[in-house]
Design a protein around this motif. Structure first.
Motif: not given
Length: 323
Positions: A214-215, A218, A237, A241, A244-245, A297, A301
Motif C-alpha cells: 500500500s505504501y 500510495l 501521507l 495511510c 492504518v491499512l 488505526c 497514522f
C-alpha cells in the motif's frame, strides 16, 4: 504489533531494492514506539479484559489505579529492541527484494512489480517474529497484570473513620521486563517466551505485505506528474495511510495474539490459537476479533508520521555532518 517499518523517504526510489537501512531508522523507531505506547497499553487491556466497556472506561480505570505510569508499563524493552528489530526487518525486505529482482529480471536494480514488493514485505514480517515474540510476551504480561489501586482511589478510608485492618496486599508478579522474561522462562520454559507466536506469524506476515504494498501504491498515486517521486508531505501521507491499512488487516490476529500471550498469569484458558479463536467468538461474538481496531488505526497514522519525520530529520543531520 510494533510500528510497521517505514520505507525509505523520497530521497530514494521508493520501489527500488537498493534502499539503505541507515541509523535514522533506529531513532525513528524509538520515537514511534514512545508516541504510540500509551494507546497500545489501552488496546491490549481492551483486547484481554472483558470488563472494559470501551476505550474511555479503560483509560479512566488505568489512570485511577496507576496515574500516567500505568500507560507506560513495559515500555523499556520495546524501546531497547526496536533498533535491532527494525534493522533485521528492513534488511530482510531489502535483500529479499533484491534477490527477487535479480532472479526475475536479471538485475537487482530493476524496478520490482507489486507482487515482488508484497512477497518481500511478507518475508520481512515473518522474520521479525522470532525477535519480537519474547518482547511481546513481556510487554503484554506487564500491560495486563493486576495492580492495586492507589491510596487516593475509592478504596481509601474516609477521614474520621477507623482504618480497616491492614492486610498484606501482594505486589505485582512481574517487577519489570527482564524479571518478567526470567519468570516466564522459569515457570513456562522456552515455549512460554514464544506463546502466541503462531498468531504473531499470521498477523505480521500479511500485515507487513499490506503495509509495503500500500505504501508503494500510495507513493505512486501521490507523485506529481512532473516528478519521479512524491514530496515529503506525500511520503508522510502514504506512510500514515499504509500503517492504518496494515493494522486494519492485522487486528483479528492481534486480538488472538494478545489473549494467548496474556494467558498464563493465572489458570490457563486457551489450549492454542484455534481454541482461542473459537472460545473468544463463542463467548463474545465475532466482534471480539475487532477489539482495538479503532485504537490501532488512530495510533497507526500519527505514529508512522512521527517515524517518517524523525527519519527525515536524522538523515538531514547525517548529511550535514558528512559534508
Amino acid at each position: 504489533m510494533p510500528v510497521p517499518l517505514a520505507l525509505a523517504p523520497c530521497s530514494e526510489d521508493h520501489l527500488g531494492p537498493e534502499m539503505a537501512a541507515p541509523p535514522p531508522h533506529s531513532l525513528s523507531g524509538v520515537c514511534g514506539v514512545a508516541v504510540g505506547y500509551p494507546l497500545d497499553t489501552v488496546k491490549v487491556q481492551i483486547q484481554t479484559e472483558p470488563k472494559y466497556s470501551g476505550i474511555w472506561h479503560c483509560v479512566r480505570d488505568t489512570y485511577r489505579r496507576e496515574r500516567v505510569r500505568g500507560f507506560y508499563r513495559g515500555l523499556s524493552l520495546p524501546v531497547c529492541t526496536v533498533s535491532l528489530v527494525s534493522s533485521v526487518s528492513f534488511g530482510t525486505y531489502r535483500h529479499c527484494l533484491a534477490h527477487i529482482c535479480r532472479f526475475r529480471y536479471g538485475s537487482a536494480d530493476a524496478k520490482p512489480a507489486k507482487t515482488d514488493v508484497t512477497l518481500s514485505g511478507c518475508a520481512s514480517g515473518l522474520v521479525r517474529v522470532f525477535l519480537t515474540s519474547p518482547t511481546e510476551v513481556a510487554k503484554v504480561r506487564l500491560q495486563t497484570q493486576a495492580r492495586r489501586p492507589s491510596a487516593s482511589g475509592p478504596s481509601a478510608a474516609p477521614p474520621g473513620c477507623p482504618a480497616p485492618p491492614v492486610c498484606p496486599v501482594p505486589g505485582p508478579k512481574y517487577r519489570g521486563p527482564l524479571h518478567c522474561l526470567a519468570t516466564v522462562a522459569r515457570e513456562e520454559g522456552l515455549r512460554g517466551l514464544y506463546k502466541g507466536s503462531s498468531a504473531l506469524l499470521l498477523r505480521d506476515g500479511h500485515s507487513f505485505a499490506t503495509y509495503f504494498l500500500s505504501y508503494a501504491i500510495l507513493c505512486e498515486w501521490l507523485t506529481p506528474a512532473s516528478h519521479s517521486q512524491p514530496d515529503v508531505l506525500g511520503v508522510l501521507l502514504a506512510g500514515g495511510c499504509a500503517g492504518v491499512l496494515a493494522w486494519a488487516v492485522a487486528t483479528p490476529m492481534d486480538v488472538i495474539k494478545s489473549r494467548l500471550q496474556a494467558d498464563g498469569q493465572g489458570q490457563r484458558r486457551y489450549r492454542g490459537l484455534l481454541h482461542c479463536v473459537v472460545t473468544s467468538v463463542r463467548e463474545e461474538g465475532p466482534r471480539v476479533l475487532f477489539k482495538g481496531l479503532a485504537l490501532n488505526c488512530c495510533r497507526a497514522f500519527p505514529v508512522n508520521m512521527v517515524v517518517f519525520v524523525a527519519y527525515e530529520a536524522a538523515l538531514r543531520l547525517g548529511r550535514g555532518l558528512l559534508t
